[in-house]
Structures are given as structure tokens and as C-alpha cells.
Scaffold this active site. Structure first.
Site, mmCIF file in Angstrom:
data_model
loop_
_atom_site.group_PDB
_atom_site.id
_atom_site.type_symbol
_atom_site.label_atom_id
_atom_site.label_comp_id
_atom_site.label_asym_id
_atom_site.label_seq_id
_atom_site.Cartn_x
_atom_site.Cartn_y
_atom_site.Cartn_z
ATOM 1 N N SER A 255 47.126 34.120 44.726
ATOM 2 C CA SER A 255 46.938 34.625 45.948
ATOM 3 C C SER A 255 45.255 34.016 46.208
ATOM 4 O O SER A 255 44.568 33.767 45.511
ATOM 5 C CB SER A 255 46.890 35.974 46.428
ATOM 6 O OG SER A 255 46.002 36.671 45.580
ATOM 7 N N LYS A 256 44.864 34.465 47.620
ATOM 8 C CA LYS A 256 43.658 33.867 48.049
ATOM 9 C C LYS A 256 42.551 34.584 46.911
ATOM 10 O O LYS A 256 41.230 33.886 46.915
ATOM 11 C CB LYS A 256 43.456 34.569 49.263
ATOM 12 C CG LYS A 256 44.095 33.775 50.290
ATOM 13 C CD LYS A 256 43.041 32.706 51.010
ATOM 14 C CE LYS A 256 43.636 31.761 51.832
ATOM 15 N NZ LYS A 256 43.428 30.534 51.237
ATOM 16 N N ARG A 257 42.704 35.656 46.610
ATOM 17 C CA ARG A 257 41.959 36.260 45.756
ATOM 18 C C ARG A 257 41.511 35.472 44.489
ATOM 19 O O ARG A 257 40.651 35.463 43.807
ATOM 20 C CB ARG A 257 42.699 37.434 45.179
ATOM 21 C CG ARG A 257 41.885 38.922 45.283
ATOM 22 C CD ARG A 257 42.767 40.078 44.837
ATOM 23 N NE ARG A 257 44.038 40.026 44.323
ATOM 24 C CZ ARG A 257 44.141 39.738 42.764
ATOM 25 N NH1 ARG A 257 43.199 40.028 42.307
ATOM 26 N NH2 ARG A 257 45.332 39.619 42.489
#
Ligand code: GLU
Length: 496
Positions: A255-257
């Protein structure tokens, strides 16, 4: 049998690396089997589908070189279109009517509140929440009356409730679902638009899809779509291959994380499209000898020849940015000087270092400047910073380098001495400038570094950069002499 596969993105977001990998596996599989790769846009989520997302997906696929044989944007889209689901309302309506006529589908008038209550009750009694089928048994007359009165409704699938649904997934092996656990899922929403579940199955049949290759997250949709095939009595059920999810290094779904996740972000960062293809291919698939690099020749012909769905791994693949960077470096080093310049050009343009009307001599200079850093370059977005000081009129000095090198005792004297030597040089080559600097150091009893470092900072404004004497040769005598003079002037000024 001609192999027909499809990539069926929903235009509700950017092209994620997971989506790109799904597209790639479909593309490879089609090419391996001399089949057809179809692009179908599943835009039935009216609230979330956007044109912006659609163009991001199309341009991402084009950038990667994943060209499709049938689908939107082609001069001849293909014989099975339209390839946008929202352009096929009659198709789904007709198929819904077939199911309704056989009582395999029914209208459901439950409101949001009804469904919410149903859900809460199920959760309270620790049952998996699912639609309880209450509208399935409504008397026909009541159904008709409510439909005629225009009461909002969806259409649900009257799912067969017994037995298990089994299928042999090409990647996962035998997969089995208890029918009982499935529900009467929605076929057509209250807006009249079909759900992805329904439209996808109908289109897979009508478009003669032979293999559905998609992410693991769709696994639980498969028994439902199989039930639909069975309900219609279609015998051409596609084979299914569910490919493992992509995780970050911490084991959580990518994910973006974890950093960049969209193809556009990787493009902006300066990864080459062929690197993305090579890298993504290995994110869940390997050859028996774990080949890491594939020839991009003829559109990755070698990779397509070797690709096998059976060799896709079942466990999640881990996205490893370091490996991706390594691979980008490898591919960058394989480029010719001209290719490297062409690839880096958009990034240099974006940084304001070059323009469309940059003249030929500067273009050549840029090519040679990049070549000096080719070994070191990891991503193309670093290119402007690596060579900007070579292109500017006025050198910008890094204060730390000035402090550490130019302000050191004796540094200015070195520059004054080297300036005289350089001015005397007729042929300003890598070899000659190096020889001059070395003999100067020797004559003055200095270490080579005590000469090289001040020269580097005087000419470039920084301590790091390409090989010093190659850089001097590229800049040429006039510029080098001029830059040393300016440094001396500036240094004397600040010392006063
Ligand atoms: N439209 C679905 C998605 O974007 C894919 C459906 C499928 O491949 O069957 O996730």
C-alpha cells in the site's frame, strides 16, 4: 482452441503495480500461446469510475508496452465489443431476463436498513453476515405489484444452495467452496446497472474468454461466477488462475505506506518501462533456473516464451524496492549513450536544464555528461542533479564543500598553481589534465587528493561527481579555467 484472456480493470483508481502485473501475466500468457489479449473496462461502479482513472490505466499500459489485441482505443476494437461494460446495458438486461424467466433471479426490495439489521443480527449470533433470501419467496403477485408500483429494487441471483463448488485453479490447485456459505448476491443494482460479478461472468462467456487470470483477491468471486455459468447452462467455463497478492517487506499488503504503488509514480521516479516489466514478471513467477534478467528484445519475446502459469507461486510476493533499483541500474548501463540521453531527456526538461529547442552541440554535451554518470545512475529522475552543474553558466557552491575543501589551508594556492598549468595546456584531455595535477602535487610535496579536491570543488561546486579528469575534458579548457578563476575571485573576496 485459441487462447483468449482479458485484463479487466475497473477505472476507479490509478494503475497499481498489482493490476499491472495481472495485465502482464495475461499478456505473457496470450503471447506464449499465440492467443488474444483483451482489454475490457469494468466501469459499472458508477460512483467511483472516472475518466481520469481510465486514462491513467490506458497510458500506464501503453507506457509498459502491454498492447492489447482487442479493446478500447484500437482502430479495430474487435468483434466482441463494446469493451466498456457501461456500453452494454442491453446485453446484461437480456441475460437477466433469461435468469428471471427460469426463476434463477428475483427482485429484492429490501432497503438499506433491512440489510443493516440483517447484518447486525447475523453478527450478534456469530454467523457470517449474508442476505437471508427473504425476497426470494415473495408471492408472485406481490412481486408484480411492487415492481409495478416502482418500488426500488435490485435483482438477486437465486443461488443453488446445495453441494460444494470445486474448481481446479491453475495456480492454487483444487479450490472448494460450500454453496451454503455463498449468498444470493446482487446481479443488477437498483440503478439498473449490473454488478461486476454478473457483468464479468456474462462477458467472459460472450467474449469467449478461455482463461481468467486475476489477483487472489478475486478468489471468492469465482464460485459465484461459476454458479452463474452453470445457471445459464454454459459449457465454456474458463479456466481460472489466481495469482498471489503483492506484499510489502513487512508482510502487509502493498500500500501507499510502503511507498510508490502506482505505475505512474514509478515512471516519474525514472524507472524504465522494460525494467518494470522484467521486475513485475518475477513478482510471483520464476523460471526453473530463477532467471532474473530477460532480454527486452522483440517485446520480451524470451520472457513470453518461458512464461508458465503453472510456475506462479501460491504465497504472496514481496515487493523489494532495492531489487527494482538494482535492475534499473543494470538496464541503464546497457543503454547506448544516445539511448540514455533520450530516456533522460524528459527528466532534464522537467528540471529546466534543456528545452525542445536545445541546440545540437548542447545535445551532444548532455549525451557525454550523462555517459560520465551512466555507471552510477539508478533512476532517471536523478539525472538532472547528477549533471546540472555541468550545464549551468554559474556554478552553485555547496557550502559544506567550500568549508571542507576550499577553506582548507593551501587550497587556494593549489588552485592558483593549477590555473597557470591549465592555461599552458594546449591539448586539454583527460590524460593531460591528470598528468599536470599529479606532477604539480609531486613538485609541491602534496598528496594527489590535496590537488584533486580543490580542483573538483572549484569546477563543480561540490565534492561528489563524475570522474574528475573526464569531467574536465568534457567541460573544456575555457570553462575550466574560467571556473577556477571565478572561484579564486570569490574565495579572495570572502576571505577579505
Ligand atoms: N474489475 C475487476 C478489478 O478491477 C477485475 C475483475 C476480474 O478480473 O475478473 O478488480
Amino acid at each position: 482452441m485459441t487462447i483468449r484472456v482479458r485484463f479487466a480493470p475497473s477505472p476507479t483508481g490509478f494503475l497499481h503495480v498489482g493490476g499491472a502485473r495481472t495485465a502482464l501475466y495475461n499478456w505473457l500468457y496470450a503471447r506464449h500461446n499465440k492467443g488474444t489479449f483483451i482489454l475490457r473496462i469494468e466501469d459499472t461502479d458508477e460512483a467511483r469510475s472516472t475518466d481520469e482513472s481510465l486514462s491513467a490505466i490506458l497510458s500506464g499500459l501503453r507506457w509498459l508496452g502491454l498492447t492489447w489485441d482487442e479493446g478500447p482505443g484500437l482502430q479495430n476494437e474487435g468483434a466482441f465489443g463494446p469493451y466498456f461494460q457501461m456500453a452494454r446495458p442491453d446485453v446484461y438486461r437480456k441475460h437477466l431476463d433469461v435468469l428471471l424467466a427460469q426463476e434463477k433471479a428475483y427482485p429484492c426490495f429490501c432497503t438499506k436498513d433491512d440489510l443493516e439489521q440483517m447484518r447486525n443480527r447475523a453478527l450478534l449470533s456469530k454467523r457470517a453476515p449474508k442476505y437471508d433470501g427473504r425476497c426470494r419467496d415473495l408471492p408472485k403477485a406481490e412481486r408484480e405489484r411492487r415492481l409495478c408500483a416502482g418500488e426500488p429494487h435490485v435483482f438477486r441471483f437465486a443461488r443453488p444452495s446445495e453441494g460444494a463448488i470445486q474448481f481446479n485453479d491453475i495456480v492454487k490447485g483444487l479450490v472448494s467452496f460450500e454453496s451454503e456459505l455463498l449468498d444470493d448476491f446482487v446481479l443488477v443494482k437498483s440503478s439498473g446497472v449490473p454488478t461486476f460479478m454478473f457483468a464479468g461472468a456474462v462477458d467472459d462467456h460472450l467474449m469467449k474468454i478461455t482463461h481468467v487470470i486475476r489477483g487472489d483477491d478475486h478468489l471468492s468471486n469465482t464460485p459465484r461466477q461459476i454458479q452463474l455459468f452453470e445457471a445459464f447452462g454454459w459449457k465454456d467455463m474458463p479456466a481460472y488462475a489466481h495469482i498471489s497478492m503483492i506484499h510489502g517487506p513487512d508482510g502487509a499488503r502493498l500500500s501507499k505506506r510502503h511507498g510508490a504503488t502506482s505505475i505512474e509514480e514509478f515512471q516519474k521516479a525514472g524507472y524504465l518501462p522494460e525494467v518494470m516489466l522484467n521486475y513485475l514478471a518475477l513478482l510471483g513467477w520464476s523460471t526453473s533456473d530463477s532467471q532474473q534478467l530477460f532480454s527486452p528484445k522483440e517485446n520480451f519475446k524470451e520472457m513470453a516464451e518461458k512464461f508458465e502459469l503453472e510456475r506462479c507461486q501460491r504465497s504472496p510476493a514481496v515487493f523489494d524496492t532495492e531489487k527494482l533499483k538494482w535492475m534499473n541500474g543494470v538496464y541503464i548501463r546497457q543503454l547506448t549513450k544516445d539511448e540514455l540521453r533520450d530516456r533522460a531527456w524528459p527528466y532534464l526538461k522537467e528540471a529546466g536544464l534543456v528545452t525542445d529547442s536545445t541546440d545540437e552541440p548542447t545535445k551532444t554535451f548532455v549525451r557525454e555528461a550523462l555517459a560520465l554518470e551512466q555507471e552510477k545512475l539508478v533512476v532517471l529522475s536523478e539525472a538532472p542533479h547528477l549533471i546540472d552543474f555541468l550545464l549551468v553558466k554559474e556554478v552553485v557552491f555547496d557550502p559544506e564543500s567550500v568549508e571542507k575543501v576550499l577553506k582548507k589551508e593551501g587550497a587556494l594556492a593549489v588552485l592558483e598553481g593549477i590555473l597557470l598549468e591549465f592555461e599552458k595546456l594546449d591539448v586539454f584531455t583527460t590524460q593531460n589534465t591528470e598528468a599536470v595535477c599529479r606532477s604539480f602535487a609531486e613538485a609541491k610535496g602534496l598528496k594527489a587528493g590535496q590537488v584533486f579536491h580543490p580542483v573538483r570543488v572549484a569546477v563543480s561546486g561540490r565534492t561528489k561527481g563524475p570522474s574528475l579528469f573526464h569531467m574536465l575534458e568534457l567541460l573544456g579548457k575555457t570553462t575550466v579555467v574560467d571556473r577556477i578563476k571565478k572561484t579564486l575571485d570569490g574565495a579572495h573576496l570572502s576571505a577579505r
